[in-house]
Every structure is written in structure tokens, then in C-alpha cells.
Design a protein around this motif. Structure first.
Motif, PDB file in Angstrom:
ATOM      1  N   VAL A  34      60.204  80.496  62.499  1.00 21.98           N
ATOM      2  CA  VAL A  34      61.359  80.433  61.602  1.00 21.98           C
ATOM      3  C   VAL A  34      61.056  81.394  60.444  1.00 21.98           C
ATOM      4  CG1 VAL A  34      62.821  78.972  60.159  1.00 21.98           C
ATOM      5  CG2 VAL A  34      61.716  77.997  62.188  1.00 21.98           C
ATOM      6  N   ALA A  37      60.687  80.463  56.488  1.00 19.52           N
ATOM      7  CA  ALA A  37      60.828  79.001  56.420  1.00 19.52           C
ATOM      8  C   ALA A  37      60.254  78.470  55.110  1.00 19.52           C
ATOM      9  CB  ALA A  37      60.112  78.362  57.590  1.00 19.52           C
ATOM     10  N   PRO A  38      60.918  77.475  54.527  1.00 18.46           N
ATOM     11  CA  PRO A  38      60.406  76.881  53.291  1.00 18.46           C
ATOM     12  C   PRO A  38      59.182  76.004  53.567  1.00 18.46           C
ATOM     13  CG  PRO A  38      62.336  75.683  54.039  1.00 18.46           C
ATOM     14  CD  PRO A  38      62.177  76.867  54.959  1.00 18.46           C
ATOM     15  N   GLY A  40      56.868  72.843  53.891  1.00 16.99           N
ATOM     16  CA  GLY A  40      57.201  71.513  54.388  1.00 16.99           C
ATOM     17  C   GLY A  40      58.048  71.527  55.636  1.00 16.99           C
ATOM     18  N   SER A  41      58.172  72.678  56.286  1.00 14.28           N
ATOM     19  CA  SER A  41      59.061  72.786  57.440  1.00 14.28           C
ATOM     20  C   SER A  41      58.338  72.703  58.788  1.00 14.28           C
ATOM     21  CB  SER A  41      59.848  74.094  57.362  1.00 14.28           C
ATOM     22  OG  SER A  41      58.954  75.196  57.364  1.00 14.28           O
ATOM     23  N   ILE A  42      57.138  72.123  58.812  1.00 11.32           N
ATOM     24  CA  ILE A  42      56.418  71.967  60.073  1.00 11.32           C
ATOM     25  C   ILE A  42      56.649  70.536  60.565  1.00 11.32           C
ATOM     26  CG2 ILE A  42      54.193  72.059  61.241  1.00 11.32           C
ATOM     27  CD1 ILE A  42      53.193  73.875  58.996  1.00 11.32           C
ATOM     28  N   PRO A  43      57.361  70.374  61.667  1.00  6.71           N
ATOM     29  CA  PRO A  43      57.590  69.018  62.176  1.00  6.71           C
ATOM     30  C   PRO A  43      56.337  68.460  62.847  1.00  6.71           C
ATOM     31  CG  PRO A  43      58.540  70.617  63.669  1.00  6.71           C
ATOM     32  CD  PRO A  43      58.011  71.389  62.476  1.00  6.71           C
ATOM     33  N   TRP A  87      50.363  80.134  57.995  1.00  2.00           N
ATOM     34  CA  TRP A  87      51.439  79.156  57.926  1.00  2.00           C
ATOM     35  C   TRP A  87      51.003  77.701  57.772  1.00  2.00           C
ATOM     36  CZ3 TRP A  87      52.104  75.921  62.345  1.00  2.00           C
ATOM     37  CH2 TRP A  87      51.343  76.290  63.456  1.00  2.00           C
ATOM     38  N   THR A 147      50.901  70.420  56.991  1.00  2.00           N
ATOM     39  CA  THR A 147      51.647  70.886  55.825  1.00  2.00           C
ATOM     40  C   THR A 147      51.583  72.401  55.823  1.00  2.00           C
ATOM     41  OG1 THR A 147      49.747  70.811  54.327  1.00  2.00           O
ATOM     42  CG2 THR A 147      51.092  68.806  54.492  1.00  2.00           C
ATOM     43  N   SER A 149      54.336  75.899  56.139  1.00  2.77           N
ATOM     44  CA  SER A 149      55.694  76.283  56.537  1.00  2.77           C
ATOM     45  C   SER A 149      55.639  76.770  57.978  1.00  2.77           C
ATOM     46  CB  SER A 149      56.239  77.376  55.629  1.00  2.77           C
ATOM     47  OG  SER A 149      55.404  78.511  55.656  1.00  2.77           O
ATOM     48  N   ALA A 150      56.742  76.629  58.678  1.00  5.01           N
ATOM     49  CA  ALA A 150      56.774  77.083  60.073  1.00  5.01           C
ATOM     50  C   ALA A 150      56.368  78.557  60.127  1.00  5.01           C
ATOM     51  CB  ALA A 150      58.170  76.897  60.649  1.00  5.01           C
TER      52      ALA A 150
END
Length: 174
Positions: A34, A37-38, A40-43, A87, A147, A149-150
Motif C-alpha cells: 500500500v 500507507a499510514p 498502524g496499517s499492518i493487519p 515498514w 506495528t 505501516s504496510a
């Protein structure tokens, strides 16, 4: 002669050589890229399942003979895509199965401070965790929580667990 063989087997077992088997479980996961990506965007990702009596039997271990199992090493390796420090800030890996608590197996922080191009990271293993009920369960998935970003590009990460299994060898002595 039989007593001598049994005594030798017992002596080796007491030294911890005959009754310990190292097994490896690994799987690859894809993390979608992504761009921009911002944070906190890692699921959370279910990456690997360490459970299963059939897997143990395939390695010559009867699940009923497992006395204990300890995680020796847990690593993440990028096999395609962005290097880890680009990342990921920190990572924690948990295991769970029916009837057992969810437990932290390993973690690592400060990954983003590692040198550019870092593609392999060993995590800090949580000592003292007995994986026997997880390893012998029908299913015991590992969940990766990270933690950061993607990554900017699609990235493949291989998760590898090395587990030392203590096997009951008393049947050899009969």
C-alpha cells in the motif's frame, strides 16, 4: 546383552540426546503493498499452524509420546518485496488453540532501526512456554501482530519456527 543395550539407551536418554527431536514449521505470508500507507496499517495475519498429530506422525513422532515442546527459534525472512526495516517497527507472535490460553511466543521491537536491506530477523523467544498442548492439538495457528505501516510493494515473508520436542522413550526400554 539386552540389559546392556537398555542401559546404554537409558544413559543416552538421561543425557537428553535420544529423547529430543528438533522440528521445523514454516510458511510464507503475503503482505499487500500500500504505497504511502499510514502508520498502524499492518493487519494481524495468521501465518502458520504448528498443531496437528498427522504432521507429528509424518516426522516419526507419536503425539502421545510428546512430554514437552519448547520454541527454540522464530524468525521472519523477506523472500520478495520490501525489506523489514522499511515498514515494520515491532512484531509479536502469538499461538492459540481450543481449551488453551492465547500466549505470546516471541517478539522483537526496534526493527525499523536495523540497517537498510534487513531481510532476516530472529525474534526474542518467550522462554519457558511449553508448546505441547498446542503442538499436539488439531490446530494451533500463529498470529503475527506488527506495528509500522504496510509495505509500499507486495511483500512475501516466510515465518519459520524451530521447536525442540522432548519425546518419551520409555517404550524403547521394554
Amino acid at each position: 546383552m539386552t540389559r546392556t543395550l537398555a542401559a546404554a539407551a537409558l544413559a543416552l536418554a538421561a543425557c537428553g540426546r535420544l529423547d529430543q527431536v528438533d522440528i521445523t514449521r514454516s510458511a510464507s505470508v503475503n503482505v499487500p503493498g500500500v504505497p504511502g500507507a499510514p502508520a498502524g496499517s499492518i493487519p494481524a495475519i495468521q501465518a502458520l499452524d504448528i498443531g496437528g498429530g498427522d504432521q507429528l506422525r509424518a516426522e516419526g513422532i507419536d503425539p502421545g509420546d510428546v512430554d514437552s515442546a519448547k520454541l527454540r527459534r522464530l524468525s521472519l525472512e523477506v523472500t520478495a518485496g520490501a525489506s523489514l526495516e522499511a515498514w515494520v517497527d515491532s512484531v509479536s507472535i502469538y499461538v492459540e488453540t481450543a481449551g488453551q490460553p492465547r500466549i505470546l511466543l516471541a517478539s522483537r521491537s526496534g526493527i525499523s532501526a536495523l540497517p537498510a536491506g534487513t531481510t532476516l530477523v530472529d525474534l526474542d523467544v518467550n522462554p519457558g512456554v511449553d508448546l505441547k498442548p498446542y503442538l499436539t492439538a488439531a490446530s494451533a495457528p500463529l498470529t503475527v501482530e506488527a506495528t509500522g505501516s504496510a509495505p509500499d510493494v507486495n511483500t512475501t515473508v516466510k515465518v519459520t519456527a524451530s521447536i525442540r520436542v522432548d519425546v518419551n522413550v520409555s517404550g524403547l526400554l521394554n
